[in-house]
Design an enzyme around this catalytic site. Structure first.
Site, PDB file in Angstrom:
ATOM      1  N   PRO A 140      -0.560  -4.395 -16.366  1.00 41.32           N
ATOM      2  CA  PRO A 140      -0.474  -2.987 -16.746  1.00 41.32           C
ATOM      3  C   PRO A 140       0.757  -2.726 -17.609  1.00 41.32           C
ATOM      4  CG  PRO A 140       0.110  -3.298 -14.430  1.00 41.32           C
ATOM      5  CD  PRO A 140       0.023  -4.654 -15.046  1.00 41.32           C
TER       6      PRO A 140
ATOM      7  N   SER B 220       2.817  -7.535 -15.351  1.00 44.24           N
ATOM      8  CA  SER B 220       3.403  -6.370 -16.019  1.00 44.24           C
ATOM      9  C   SER B 220       3.549  -6.669 -17.509  1.00 44.24           C
ATOM     10  CB  SER B 220       4.780  -6.098 -15.422  1.00 44.24           C
ATOM     11  OG  SER B 220       5.443  -5.153 -16.206  1.00 44.24           O
ATOM     12  N   SER B 221       3.344  -5.636 -18.332  1.00 43.36           N
ATOM     13  CA  SER B 221       3.459  -5.861 -19.782  1.00 43.36           C
ATOM     14  C   SER B 221       4.886  -6.253 -20.180  1.00 43.36           C
ATOM     15  CB  SER B 221       3.039  -4.610 -20.549  1.00 43.36           C
ATOM     16  OG  SER B 221       3.980  -3.582 -20.351  1.00 43.36           O
ATOM     17  N   CYS B 222       5.863  -5.991 -19.286  1.00 40.34           N
ATOM     18  CA  CYS B 222       7.243  -6.318 -19.659  1.00 40.34           C
ATOM     19  C   CYS B 222       7.505  -7.810 -19.626  1.00 40.34           C
ATOM     20  CB  CYS B 222       8.238  -5.558 -18.787  1.00 40.34           C
ATOM     21  SG  CYS B 222       8.279  -6.142 -17.111  1.00 40.34           S
TER      22      CYS B 222
ATOM     23  N   HIS C 100      11.807   4.338 -13.162  1.00 37.23           N
ATOM     24  CA  HIS C 100      11.374   3.991 -14.518  1.00 37.23           C
ATOM     25  C   HIS C 100      11.521   5.228 -15.400  1.00 37.23           C
ATOM     26  CE1 HIS C 100       9.209   0.715 -12.309  1.00 37.23           C
ATOM     27  NE2 HIS C 100       9.748   0.049 -13.305  1.00 37.23           N
TER      28      HIS C 100
ATOM     29  N   ARG D 122       6.040   3.433 -26.528  1.00 36.29           N
ATOM     30  CA  ARG D 122       5.618   2.784 -25.282  1.00 36.29           C
ATOM     31  C   ARG D 122       4.230   3.255 -24.878  1.00 36.29           C
ATOM     32  NH1 ARG D 122       9.178   0.074 -26.418  1.00 36.29           N
ATOM     33  NH2 ARG D 122      11.038  -0.561 -25.294  1.00 36.29           N
TER      34      ARG D 122
ATOM     35  N   ASP E  34      18.053   0.561 -27.287  1.00 35.67           N
ATOM     36  CA  ASP E  34      16.685   1.078 -27.323  1.00 35.67           C
ATOM     37  C   ASP E  34      15.674   0.154 -26.640  1.00 35.67           C
ATOM     38  OD1 ASP E  34      16.625   3.545 -28.470  1.00 35.67           O
ATOM     39  OD2 ASP E  34      16.380   2.829 -30.523  1.00 35.67           O
TER      40      ASP E  34
ATOM     41  N   HIS F 271       0.808  -1.238   0.000  1.00 42.01           N
ATOM     42  CA  HIS F 271       0.000   0.000   0.000  1.00 42.01           C
ATOM     43  C   HIS F 271       0.834   1.278   0.000  1.00 42.01           C
ATOM     44  CE1 HIS F 271       1.143  -0.181   4.169  1.00 42.01           C
ATOM     45  NE2 HIS F 271       0.703   1.051   4.330  1.00 42.01           N
TER      46      HIS F 271
ATOM     47  N   LYS G  53       7.536 -12.917 -12.290  1.00 46.35           N
ATOM     48  CA  LYS G  53       6.149 -12.472 -12.535  1.00 46.35           C
ATOM     49  C   LYS G  53       5.361 -13.545 -13.285  1.00 46.35           C
ATOM     50  CE  LYS G  53       5.677  -8.472 -10.769  1.00 46.35           C
ATOM     51  NZ  LYS G  53       4.616  -8.220  -9.818  1.00 46.35           N
TER      52      LYS G  53
ATOM     53  N   ASN H  15       3.702   0.398 -18.530  1.00 48.63           N
ATOM     54  CA  ASN H  15       4.473   1.248 -17.603  1.00 48.63           C
ATOM     55  C   ASN H  15       3.505   2.136 -16.823  1.00 48.63           C
ATOM     56  OD1 ASN H  15       7.329   0.818 -18.708  1.00 48.63           O
ATOM     57  ND2 ASN H  15       6.134   1.320 -20.523  1.00 48.63           N
TER      58      ASN H  15
ATOM     59  N   GLY I 220      -0.088   0.329  -5.190  1.00 45.43           N
ATOM     60  CA  GLY I 220      -0.861   0.006  -3.984  1.00 45.43           C
ATOM     61  C   GLY I 220      -1.553   1.237  -3.417  1.00 45.43           C
TER      62      GLY I 220
ATOM     63  N   ARG J 208      15.685  14.118 -13.966  1.00 46.68           N
ATOM     64  CA  ARG J 208      16.870  14.680 -14.633  1.00 46.68           C
ATOM     65  C   ARG J 208      16.568  16.057 -15.223  1.00 46.68           C
ATOM     66  NH1 ARG J 208      19.067  11.087 -18.847  1.00 46.68           N
ATOM     67  NH2 ARG J 208      20.880  12.445 -18.712  1.00 46.68           N
TER      68      ARG J 208
ATOM     69  N   TRP K 196      19.134   8.264 -23.263  1.00 45.70           N
ATOM     70  CA  TRP K 196      19.558   6.960 -23.808  1.00 45.70           C
ATOM     71  C   TRP K 196      18.844   6.635 -25.112  1.00 45.70           C
ATOM     72  CZ3 TRP K 196      20.787   1.943 -20.824  1.00 45.70           C
ATOM     73  CH2 TRP K 196      21.866   2.183 -19.950  1.00 45.70           C
TER      74      TRP K 196
ATOM     75  N   TYR L  36      13.238 -10.749 -13.220  1.00 45.54           N
ATOM     76  CA  TYR L  36      11.963 -10.152 -12.778  1.00 45.54           C
ATOM     77  C   TYR L  36      10.800 -10.764 -13.571  1.00 45.54           C
ATOM     78  CZ  TYR L  36       8.485  -6.335 -12.377  1.00 45.54           C
ATOM     79  OH  TYR L  36       7.350  -5.581 -12.180  1.00 45.54           O
TER      80      TYR L  36
HETATM   81  N1  LIG Z   1       5.735   0.767 -11.694  1.00 48.20           N
HETATM   82  C1  LIG Z   1       5.434   0.271 -12.875  1.00 48.20           C
HETATM   83  O1  LIG Z   1       5.718   0.885 -13.930  1.00 48.20           O
HETATM   84  C2  LIG Z   1       4.729  -1.055 -12.991  1.00 48.20           C
HETATM   85  C3  LIG Z   1       4.406  -1.524 -14.284  1.00 48.20           C
HETATM   86  C4  LIG Z   1       3.763  -2.737 -14.404  1.00 48.20           C
HETATM   87  C5  LIG Z   1       3.476  -3.497 -13.285  1.00 48.20           C
HETATM   88  N2  LIG Z   1       3.806  -3.035 -12.052  1.00 48.20           N
HETATM   89  C6  LIG Z   1       3.514  -3.891 -10.893  1.00 48.20           C
HETATM   90  O2  LIG Z   1       2.743  -3.235  -9.921  1.00 48.20           O
HETATM   91  C7  LIG Z   1       3.108  -3.695  -8.617  1.00 48.20           C
HETATM   92  C8  LIG Z   1       3.419  -2.498  -7.741  1.00 48.20           C
HETATM   93  O3  LIG Z   1       4.449  -1.715  -8.335  1.00 48.20           O
HETATM   94  P1  LIG Z   1       4.812  -0.256  -7.808  1.00 48.20           P
HETATM   95  O4  LIG Z   1       5.331   0.500  -8.956  1.00 48.20           O
HETATM   96  O5  LIG Z   1       3.690   0.256  -6.985  1.00 48.20           O
HETATM   97  O6  LIG Z   1       6.064  -0.596  -6.873  1.00 48.20           O
HETATM   98  P2  LIG Z   1       6.604   0.240  -5.619  1.00 48.20           P
HETATM   99  O7  LIG Z   1       6.168   1.638  -5.691  1.00 48.20           O
HETATM  100  O8  LIG Z   1       8.060  -0.070  -5.550  1.00 48.20           O
HETATM  101  O9  LIG Z   1       5.862  -0.442  -4.383  1.00 48.20           O
HETATM  102  C9  LIG Z   1       6.095  -1.769  -4.055  1.00 48.20           C
HETATM  103  C10 LIG Z   1       5.701  -1.981  -2.617  1.00 48.20           C
HETATM  104  O10 LIG Z   1       5.979  -3.345  -2.323  1.00 48.20           O
HETATM  105  C11 LIG Z   1       6.273  -3.413  -0.965  1.00 48.20           C
HETATM  106  N3  LIG Z   1       7.221  -4.495  -0.707  1.00 48.20           N
HETATM  107  C12 LIG Z   1       8.396  -4.736  -1.327  1.00 48.20           C
HETATM  108  N4  LIG Z   1       9.008  -5.769  -0.755  1.00 48.20           N
HETATM  109  C13 LIG Z   1       8.215  -6.189   0.276  1.00 48.20           C
HETATM  110  C14 LIG Z   1       8.313  -7.206   1.243  1.00 48.20           C
HETATM  111  N5  LIG Z   1       9.361  -8.019   1.303  1.00 48.20           N
HETATM  112  N6  LIG Z   1       7.301  -7.330   2.145  1.00 48.20           N
HETATM  113  C15 LIG Z   1       6.238  -6.507   2.106  1.00 48.20           C
HETATM  114  N7  LIG Z   1       6.074  -5.530   1.208  1.00 48.20           N
HETATM  115  C16 LIG Z   1       7.062  -5.367   0.297  1.00 48.20           C
HETATM  116  C17 LIG Z   1       6.923  -2.103  -0.550  1.00 48.20           C
HETATM  117  O11 LIG Z   1       6.425  -1.810   0.731  1.00 48.20           O
HETATM  118  P3  LIG Z   1       7.135  -0.792   1.776  1.00 48.20           P
HETATM  119  O12 LIG Z   1       7.049   0.556   1.109  1.00 48.20           O
HETATM  120  O13 LIG Z   1       6.299  -0.900   2.988  1.00 48.20           O
HETATM  121  O14 LIG Z   1       8.547  -1.225   1.941  1.00 48.20           O
HETATM  122  C18 LIG Z   1       6.468  -1.135  -1.637  1.00 48.20           C
HETATM  123  O15 LIG Z   1       5.676  -0.091  -1.139  1.00 48.20           O
HETATM  124  C19 LIG Z   1       4.298  -4.628  -8.802  1.00 48.20           C
HETATM  125  O16 LIG Z   1       3.859  -5.954  -8.781  1.00 48.20           O
HETATM  126  C20 LIG Z   1       4.801  -4.289 -10.188  1.00 48.20           C
HETATM  127  O17 LIG Z   1       5.403  -5.390 -10.797  1.00 48.20           O
HETATM  128  C21 LIG Z   1       4.422  -1.824 -11.868  1.00 48.20           C
END
Ligand SMILES: NC(=O)c1ccc[n+]([C@@H]2O[C@H](COP(=O)([O-])OP(=O)(O)OC[C@H]3O[C@@H](n4cnc5c(N)ncnc54)[C@H](OP(=O)(O)O)[C@@H]3O)[C@@H](O)[C@H]2O)c1
Length: 310
Positions: A164, A108-110, A180, A210, A270, A12, A141, A166, A17, A188, A203, A137
Site C-alpha cells: 500500500p 509498504s510503498s516506502c 504519519h 504522494r 522534502d 487487529h 519489510k 501511505n 488490521g 497540528r 516541513w 524499517y
Molecule cells: N500506516 C501506513 O501509512 C502504512 C503504509 C503502508 C504499509 N503499512 C503497513 O500496514 C501494516 C499495519 O500498519 P498500521 O498503520 O495499521 O499500524 P498500527 O496502527 O501501528 O498497528 C500495528 C499493530 O501491530 C500490533 N503489534 C505491534 N507490535 C506487536 C507485537 N510485538 N506483537 C503483536 N502485535 C504487535 C499492534 O498491536 P496492539 O495494538 O495490540 O499493541 C498494533 O495494533 C504494517 O505492516 C505497515 O507496515 C502501513
C-alpha cells in the site's frame, strides 16, 4: 476462503488490521481470531508457535508491525528493524509450520527505491538505493517480502505481499511525533484552531507528490486479494491518485477549519519528489479503490473528534 474458515488478523487493533476486520465482518466472515500484543507478543517465537499450534488458523493477515512516521523511524531505527524482523519471521514460519492455507503480508510503498521510475511497478523493488531515513524499517519489510517469496517457492506455501501507499483513516495514530503526514497535519491544525493560532509551519517546500489510500479501501483490497490472488510475489494496492503535500495541507486545513497561514520551512528535507504506484495489476484483477481523498479525510476528522470525547 469459506465463511467458517478460521481467520487470524495479526495487528487487529491497528489502523490497517481494524479495517481488515471491519471488511471481513461486512462480508460475513465471523470466525476471526485476534490477539492484542499484550496477550500475544509476536516477537516471542515460542508464544507465536504455541498460538498457531493451538488454534491452527486457515488464513492469516499479517498487519502487526512496528510502524511510525519519519521522526520515529529516524530515532528508533533499532526497534523498527529488530521488532519487525522478529514479528514477521515468527508469523510466517509458524503459519507455514501449522498448516495455514494462505498468508497476506503487509509491505509498504516506502520500500521501493528512492528514485524508482514513476508510476512504480512491482518489478521496481530492489532496483535502486533506498530512502535513508527509514532504512531499518524498509530492510525489515523487504526481508519479509523475500521470506514470503522463498516459502512460496521452496514449500509451495501460498504467501504474498501487498504494497500500500501511505494509509490514512479511522484508527490512525495522532501522536505528535510518531504520526504519519495526514494524521500529523490534522492534529497540528486542530490544535492551532483551538489555540487560535494565526499561522503554522510545515516541513519542506510542500512540492512532493504522494499517493494515499483510505484504510477501509485497503482493508477491502486485502480481503479481495486473499480471495482472488494466489500467485505469490507482491502486488500494489493504491488509490492511483496523487496530490502535492501543499495541496494536501490546504485540504486538511479546510476540513479542520483552520484559517491561519501555512508557512513552509524550506530548510527541512522534502524526501522523494514523487511516489505514485502503478496499480494496473490489482485493477486488472477487478479491484479499484473507491473513497475520494476529501471524503476519506472528512470521515477521519469526524472519527478523530469523536475519539477526543471518549
Ligand atoms: N500506516 C501506513 O501509512 C502504512 C503504509 C503502508 C504499509 N503499512 C503497513 O500496514 C501494516 C499495519 O500498519 P498500521 O498503520 O495499521 O499500524 P498500527 O496502527 O501501528 O498497528 C500495528 C499493530 O501491530 C500490533 N503489534 C505491534 N507490535 C506487536 C507485537 N510485538 N506483537 C503483536 N502485535 C504487535 C499492534 O498491536 P496492539 O495494538 O495490540 O499493541 C498494533 O495494533 C504494517 O505492516 C505497515 O507496515 C502501513
Amino acid at each position: 476462503m469459506k465463511s467458517n474458515n478460521l481467520i487470524y488478523v495479526a495487528g487487529h487493533n491497528g489502523m490497517v488490521g481494524s479495517a481488515i476486520v471491519r471488511n471481513l465482518k461486512q462480508q460475513g466472515y465471523t470466525n476471526l481470531i485476534m490477539k492484542s500484543s499484550s496477550d500475544l507478543d509476536l516477537r516471542d517465537k515460542q508464544a507465536t508457535e504455541d498460538f498457531f499450534a493451538q488454534h491452527k488458523p486457515k488464513y492469516v493477515f499479517l498487519a502487526a508491525a512496528k510502524v511510525g512516521g519519519i521522526i520515529a523511524n529516524d530515532n528508533y531505527g533499532a526497534d523498527f528493524i529488530s521488532q519487525n524482523l522478529a514479528i514477521q519471521s515468527n508469523v510466517i514460519e509458524s503459519s507455514h509450520q501449522f498448516g495455514v492455507k494462505k498468508l497476506l503480508f503487509l509491505g509498504s510503498s516506502c520500500i521501493y527505491p528512492k528514485l524508482a521510475s514513476q508510476p512504480m511497478k512491482e518489478e521496481a523493488l530492489l532496483t535502486g538505493e533506498l530512502e535513508p531515513t527509514n532504512l531499518p524499517y524498509a530492510i525489515a519489510k523487504i526481508a519479509g517480502k523475500i521470506m514470503c517469496d522463498a516459502y512460496y517457492k521452496q514449500y509451495d506455501f501460498d504467501a504474498f505481499t501487498v504494497m500500500p501507499p501511505n494509509v490514512y483513516g479511522v484508527g490512525d495514530n495522532f501522536h505528535p511525533e510518531n504520526s504519519h503526514v495526514i494524521a500529523g497535519l490534522m492534529y497540528r491544525f486542530h490544535q492551532a484552531k483551538i489555540n487560535k493560532q494565526d499561522k503554522i509551519t510545515c516541513w519542506g517546500t510542500g512540492s512532493p507528490f504522494r499517493e494515499f489510500i483510505y484504510a477501509d479501501d485497503l482493508g477491502d483490497a486485502c480481503v479481495f486479494l486473499m480471495k482472488n490472488y494466489s500467485k505469490g510475489g507482491m502486488i500494489n494496492a493504491g488509490s492511483g491518485e496523487e496530490i502535492s503535500i501543499k495541496q494536501l495541507a490546504k485540504t486538511i486545513a479546510q476540513i479542520v477549519g483552520f484559517e491561519g497561514e501555512l508557512i513552509w520551512d524550506t530548510s527541512k528535507p522534502d524526501g522523494t519528489p514523487k511516489k505514485l504506484m502503478d496499480n494496473s495489476k490489482i485493477n486488472q484483477l477487478g479491484w479499484k479503490s473507491t473513497t475520494p481523498l476529501k471524503e476519506g479525510l472528512e470521515a477521519m476528522y469526524q472519527w478523530y473528534l469523536k475519539s477526543l470525547q471518549q
